[in-house]
Design a protein around this motif. Structure first.
Motif, PDB file in Angstrom:
ATOM      1  N   UNK A 153       3.835  -7.856  16.398  1.00 31.04           N
ATOM      2  CA  UNK A 153       2.637  -7.949  17.625  1.00 31.04           C
ATOM      3  C   UNK A 153       1.419  -7.409  16.891  1.00 31.04           C
ATOM      4  N   UNK A 154       1.377  -6.499  16.161  1.00 32.34           N
ATOM      5  CA  UNK A 154       0.154  -6.004  15.330  1.00 32.34           C
ATOM      6  C   UNK A 154      -0.370  -7.030  14.495  1.00 32.34           C
ATOM      7  N   UNK A 155       0.384  -7.752  13.852  1.00 33.50           N
ATOM      8  CA  UNK A 155       0.025  -8.776  12.869  1.00 33.50           C
ATOM      9  C   UNK A 155      -0.603  -9.967  13.541  1.00 33.50           C
ATOM     10  N   UNK A 156       0.181 -10.261  14.868  1.00 33.52           N
ATOM     11  CA  UNK A 156      -0.595 -11.598  15.603  1.00 33.52           C
ATOM     12  C   UNK A 156      -2.062 -10.978  16.038  1.00 33.52           C
ATOM     13  N   UNK A 157      -2.157  -9.818  16.474  1.00 30.54           N
ATOM     14  CA  UNK A 157      -3.206  -9.182  16.857  1.00 30.54           C
ATOM     15  C   UNK A 157      -4.458  -9.198  15.871  1.00 30.54           C
ATOM     16  N   UNK A 158      -3.924  -8.898  14.777  1.00 29.01           N
ATOM     17  CA  UNK A 158      -4.983  -8.921  13.732  1.00 29.01           C
ATOM     18  C   UNK A 158      -5.587 -10.464  13.246  1.00 29.01           C
ATOM     19  N   UNK A 201      -6.552  -2.631  16.503  1.00 25.20           N
ATOM     20  CA  UNK A 201      -5.499  -3.147  16.947  1.00 25.20           C
ATOM     21  C   UNK A 201      -5.466  -2.679  18.571  1.00 25.20           C
ATOM     22  N   UNK A 202      -4.612  -3.536  19.295  1.00 28.65           N
ATOM     23  CA  UNK A 202      -4.596  -3.019  20.688  1.00 28.65           C
ATOM     24  C   UNK A 202      -3.102  -2.880  20.876  1.00 28.65           C
ATOM     25  N   UNK A 203      -2.293  -2.656  19.705  1.00 27.58           N
ATOM     26  CA  UNK A 203      -0.814  -2.372  20.020  1.00 27.58           C
ATOM     27  C   UNK A 203      -0.812  -1.025  19.864  1.00 27.58           C
ATOM     28  N   UNK A 204      -0.097  -0.412  20.584  1.00 28.82           N
ATOM     29  CA  UNK A 204       0.352   1.387  20.526  1.00 28.82           C
ATOM     30  C   UNK A 204       0.534   1.827  19.263  1.00 28.82           C
ATOM     31  N   UNK A 214      -5.494   0.854  22.160  1.00 30.37           N
ATOM     32  CA  UNK A 214      -4.487   1.108  22.987  1.00 30.37           C
ATOM     33  C   UNK A 214      -4.713   2.533  23.765  1.00 30.37           C
ATOM     34  N   UNK A 215      -4.703   2.599  25.068  1.00 30.67           N
ATOM     35  CA  UNK A 215      -5.021   3.622  25.794  1.00 30.67           C
ATOM     36  C   UNK A 215      -6.459   4.513  25.484  1.00 30.67           C
ATOM     37  N   UNK A 216      -7.307   3.647  25.360  1.00 31.89           N
ATOM     38  CA  UNK A 216      -8.725   4.017  24.889  1.00 31.89           C
ATOM     39  C   UNK A 216      -9.180   4.734  26.200  1.00 31.89           C
TER      40      UNK A 216
END
Length: 289
Positions: A153-158, A201-204, A214-216
């Motif tokens: 998920x993190x790598x896709x986000x980047x 990233x938008x992953x927790x 995430x949770x900003x």
């Protein structure tokens, strides 16, 4: 076609191809000074190039997609990270990445201040070369700061791809209507210069060059209510806007995010984005509860 005609056709075709090739070569060399910003090659840039070769940086990193592919492509790293971040990183990479969490560790090359300044100048020059859009996106390596986080998920986000809708927070999921401020803000998050998703990233639990978003909204409320907060924001939207416009108003805890009282986040968004675009970006980020 007889043998004589075939021979003539081959000779003429070869001659035409040679002329076209020579013409394209001459035209390319004519454009090189402008495309490469040759007039911006200062002695400091040249010194940085020497440092790049002296320490064999290309053994791990790549420029313009060419190199070892073991570590990130650095073609646009100057625009993605900025000089303050790169300076602090090169002085002590261990403050930014951990071998156990991130699955690799940049060695400390013990560069002096002159070498660091030269290398950053070289990378800044490289970032401004007209490379016709290559590489097509930042090639970054990321890892999880907490056990069990889905690295995919993190790598896709980047990389700029969108993870499946079910894995995204509500505000990040596709919505109908091109005028929706959250949808427009999400587009800006992936296209603004510098690209927000290259650092955040938008992953927790997945912290890149900047902390995860995430949770900003929840974290923003806690920061505003704390006695240590010295900024001027009164609500979540104000805090996020303040973080975009004047990122040093509040320094996120951690040596990898700031140095000498200055945030590593670029302060150029007020110039590169309109007030309306900043509102859209705020709307999108505020949706991360």
């Amino acid at each position: 076609m007889n043998k004589r005609q075939t021979r003539s056709f081959a000779l003429i075709s070869t001659a035409i191809a040679v002329v076209v090739f020579l013409g394209l070569t001459v035209d390319s060399h004519r454009q090189f000074p402008k495309l490469t910003n040759a007039d911006q090659i200062t002695p400091q840039v040249t010194r940085g190039k020497d440092v790049w070769h002296q320490y064999n940086c290309i053994n791990c990193h790549t420029l313009f997609g060419e190199g070892a592919y073991y570590a990130p492509d650095l073609t646009k790293i100057s625009q993605q990270r900025g000089a303050p971040y790169l300076t602090a990183f090169l002085k002590d990479p261990s403050k930014f990445y951990d071998e156990q969490r991130h699955r690799r560790l940049m060695p400390n090359l013990n560069l002096d201040d002159e070498e660091i300044a030269g290398l950053i100048a070289f990378l800044d020059w490289v970032s401004k070369v007209d490379n016709q859009g290559w590489p097509p996106r930042p090639i970054l390596v990321t890892g999880s700061s907490i056990p069990g986080t889905d690295l995919a998920v993190a790598q896709q986000d980047v990389s700029g791809s969108t993870p499946s809708d079910s894995r995204l927070p509500p505000g990040a999921r596709p919505v109908s209507g091109t005028e929706d401020p959250i949808a427009l803000g999400e587009a800006l998050f992936r296209t603004a210069t510098p690209v927000c998703s290259a650092c955040h990233s938008i992953a927790p639990g997945v912290n890149l060059a900047g902390p995860t978003l995430a949770g900003l909204a929840s974290r923003a409320k806690q920061v505003i209510a704390s006695a240590d907060y010295q900024g001027g924001a009164k609500d979540v939207e104000g805090f996020i806007r303040e973080s975009i416009v004047t990122p040093s108003a509040y320094l996120h805890p951690g040596e990898m995010y700031s140095a000498d009282g200055m945030s590593f986040m670029p302060n150029t968004y007020p110039k590169s984005l309109t007030s309306e675009q900043i509102d859209q970006l705020v709307a999108y980020l505020a949706s991360f509860q």
